[in-house]
Structure formats: C-alpha cells, structure tokens
Design a protein around this motif. Structure first.
Motif, PDB file in Angstrom:
ATOM      1  N   PRO A  59       0.833  -1.351  -0.108  1.00 25.98           N
ATOM      2  CA  PRO A  59      -0.186   0.113   0.028  1.00 25.98           C
ATOM      3  C   PRO A  59       0.909   1.297   0.068  1.00 25.98           C
ATOM      4  CG  PRO A  59      -0.800  -1.522   1.816  1.00 25.98           C
ATOM      5  CD  PRO A  59       0.636  -1.919   1.346  1.00 25.98           C
ATOM      6  N   ASP A  60       2.069   1.428   0.827  1.00 29.16           N
ATOM      7  CA  ASP A  60       2.775   2.520   0.676  1.00 29.16           C
ATOM      8  C   ASP A  60       3.869   2.921   0.078  1.00 29.16           C
ATOM      9  OD1 ASP A  60       2.172   2.662   3.702  1.00 29.16           O
ATOM     10  OD2 ASP A  60       4.069   1.961   3.961  1.00 29.16           O
ATOM     11  N   MET A  61       4.250   1.667  -0.790  1.00 31.87           N
ATOM     12  CA  MET A  61       5.214   1.865  -1.679  1.00 31.87           C
ATOM     13  C   MET A  61       5.061   2.931  -2.759  1.00 31.87           C
ATOM     14  SD  MET A  61       6.908  -1.167  -4.145  1.00 31.87           S
ATOM     15  CE  MET A  61       8.201  -1.820  -3.219  1.00 31.87           C
ATOM     16  N   THR A  62       3.922   3.039  -3.479  1.00 30.23           N
ATOM     17  CA  THR A  62       3.736   3.975  -4.552  1.00 30.23           C
ATOM     18  C   THR A  62       3.847   5.484  -3.877  1.00 30.23           C
ATOM     19  OG1 THR A  62       2.306   2.455  -5.477  1.00 30.23           O
ATOM     20  CG2 THR A  62       2.325   4.836  -5.981  1.00 30.23           C
ATOM     21  N   ASP A  63       3.207   5.683  -2.698  1.00 31.11           N
ATOM     22  CA  ASP A  63       3.313   6.949  -1.865  1.00 31.11           C
ATOM     23  C   ASP A  63       4.731   7.252  -1.517  1.00 31.11           C
ATOM     24  OD1 ASP A  63       0.649   7.079  -1.842  1.00 31.11           O
ATOM     25  OD2 ASP A  63       0.311   6.313  -0.126  1.00 31.11           O
ATOM     26  N   ARG A  64       5.532   6.446  -0.957  1.00 32.35           N
ATOM     27  CA  ARG A  64       7.056   6.472  -0.783  1.00 32.35           C
ATOM     28  C   ARG A  64       7.767   6.845  -2.079  1.00 32.35           C
ATOM     29  NH1 ARG A  64       9.249   1.701   2.978  1.00 32.35           N
ATOM     30  NH2 ARG A  64       9.212   1.039   0.930  1.00 32.35           N
ATOM     31  N   ILE A  65       7.659   6.261  -3.048  1.00 32.98           N
ATOM     32  CA  ILE A  65       8.183   6.524  -4.322  1.00 32.98           C
ATOM     33  C   ILE A  65       7.997   7.908  -4.930  1.00 32.98           C
ATOM     34  CG2 ILE A  65       8.618   5.941  -6.739  1.00 32.98           C
ATOM     35  CD1 ILE A  65       8.194   3.114  -5.900  1.00 32.98           C
ATOM     36  N   MET A  66       6.675   8.286  -4.673  1.00 30.83           N
ATOM     37  CA  MET A  66       6.064   9.684  -5.261  1.00 30.83           C
ATOM     38  C   MET A  66       6.626  10.593  -4.531  1.00 30.83           C
ATOM     39  SD  MET A  66       4.715   8.959  -7.999  1.00 30.83           S
ATOM     40  CE  MET A  66       4.041  10.369  -8.461  1.00 30.83           C
ATOM     41  N   SER A  67       6.603  10.506  -3.205  1.00 29.41           N
ATOM     42  CA  SER A  67       7.226  11.516  -2.394  1.00 29.41           C
ATOM     43  C   SER A  67       8.584  11.617  -2.364  1.00 29.41           C
ATOM     44  CB  SER A  67       6.911  11.305  -0.859  1.00 29.41           C
ATOM     45  OG  SER A  67       7.513  10.138  -0.315  1.00 29.41           O
ATOM     46  N   SER A  68       9.384  10.705  -2.891  1.00 32.72           N
ATOM     47  CA  SER A  68      10.719  10.905  -2.826  1.00 32.72           C
ATOM     48  C   SER A  68      11.200  11.534  -4.235  1.00 32.72           C
ATOM     49  CB  SER A  68      11.562   9.446  -2.861  1.00 32.72           C
ATOM     50  OG  SER A  68      11.316   8.746  -3.898  1.00 32.72           O
ATOM     51  N   LEU A  69      10.414  11.584  -5.162  1.00 31.27           N
ATOM     52  CA  LEU A  69      10.399  12.560  -6.328  1.00 31.27           C
ATOM     53  C   LEU A  69      10.538  14.035  -6.279  1.00 31.27           C
ATOM     54  CD1 LEU A  69       8.162  10.428  -8.921  1.00 31.27           C
ATOM     55  CD2 LEU A  69      10.529  10.373  -8.614  1.00 31.27           C
ATOM     56  N   PRO A  70      11.423  14.650  -6.943  1.00 31.88           N
ATOM     57  CA  PRO A  70      11.387  16.046  -6.502  1.00 31.88           C
ATOM     58  C   PRO A  70      10.294  16.676  -7.166  1.00 31.88           C
ATOM     59  CG  PRO A  70      13.175  15.471  -8.612  1.00 31.88           C
ATOM     60  CD  PRO A  70      12.514  14.254  -7.723  1.00 31.88           C
TER      61      PRO A  70
END
Length: 197
Positions: A59-70
């Motif tokens: 569930p959180d993998m997408t959110d973590r990846i998106m939040s790490s993008l500039p």
C-alpha cells in the motif's frame, strides 16, 4: 544455443512462458556457460527481492516513491509562459517604460511657469500669479508650481499644476482643473496630446 538465445530464454523462463523443450535446452546451456548462470541467479534474486518488497509494503510503496521524487519547479512554468507570449511581454514592458518616463517628468522643476495669450494682463510676484479685478483673460490660463489668485475674469479654462488657487467659480468661465497628483498630471498630459484640456 548461444548466449543471446539463452538470455531471451532466461526471461521467458522467469515469466513462466518457456515450454519444456526450451527449458531443457536452457539447462544444457547453463551447465556450460558461467556468464548465463550468473545472469539467471542475479535476475532470480532481483525478482525475489521485488516480490518481497511488494508483499511487505504494497500500500505505501507508491506513496514513498512519489514523495521521494523532486517537486516540479514553478519557475520553469513561468519562464515557459513568458516564452509562449512574447507580444504580451513586450506590451507590458512598453507600458512600464512609458509610465516610468512620464513619472520622471512629474515635478522635475520647481520653477513657476505661466501660459496664457495675454501675459500683459497678469501680475507675477514671486510664485504668485494675480489676475487683477479690472482685467479679463481671454482663453486658457495655465499655472505650474505656483499660486493663482483670480480677482478678475478668465473666459477659458484655468489649470493649476502642482500649486494652489484662490478664485470664485464665477470668475472663471471654463473648467477649473487642479493637477496635484501624478495620475492627474499624466491624464492632463495625455488629454493635452488630443487637445481636450
């Protein structure tokens, strides 16, 4: 089977799409080729690692990846907008330059200036302009940077720029215009260009 065919077969094998004959050919090649064996092990470990992460944090993998993008830079959007609308930018710059040039002309001198066709009928004392009671000025009277006292008559308009006046409206037949702010002065100058003072 050569290494190029083996790489293609390795991917089919990992995807579960390799038939029995292809599996046997791949196994025979892997017994003799160390490079392809290493590639298979590396891909199997990568696949297992991705599967493990997917199972743990799905569930959180997408959110973590998106939040790490500039974040997208807004400055680039503004610069792109400016490049797409060069005529508008040029127009705004023209208006700013013209307004600035008019603003610098405002109140540039403190010298008394009087404009009328009948200078002999007025009295000038320092910064004071007087229209005596027995005199009539035919036409407009314009006074800049001074005080005007109208005791006689002015048949045209009375314009006082950056100054003050003392007169009864009965003594001035035309309009009385006071210009003491830059916007009034600017309007007066623009109206003067078209002859509607």
């Amino acid at each position: 089977m050569n290494c190029q065919e083996a790489v293609s077969s390795i991917h089919e094998y990992l995807d579960g799409q390799l038939d029995r004959a292809g599996q046997e050919a791949l196994e025979r090649h892997l017994t003799v080729c160390e490079s392809c064996r290493g590639r298979l092990r590396s891909l199997e470990m990568t696949e297992a690692w991705v599967r493990m992460l997917k199972d743990q944090d799905a569930p959180d993998m997408t959110d973590r990846i998106m939040s790490s993008l500039p974040a997208a830079r807004k400055r680039q959007k503004f610069a792109r907008w400016l490049k797409r609308h060069p005529a508008l930018v040029a127009g705004v710059l023209f208006i700013v330059v013209m307004f600035s040039s008019f603003a610098t002309m405002w109140n540039t001198n403190e010298v008394l200036t009087v404009r009328t066709n009948e200078m002999d009928k007025i009295i000038v004392e320092g910064n004071r302009v007087i229209v005596p009671a027995d005199q009539t000025i035919h036409g407009d009277l314009i006074v800049e940077n001074g005080e005007i006292i109208v005791e006689g008559l002015v048949t045209g308009n009375l314009v006082v720029i950056d100054g003050k006046y003392t007169a009864s409206s009965a003594n001035v037949a035309g309009r009385i215009t006071l210009v003491n702010r830059i916007f009034d002065w600017l309007w007066y100058k623009i109206a003067g260009l078209f002859g509607t003072v």
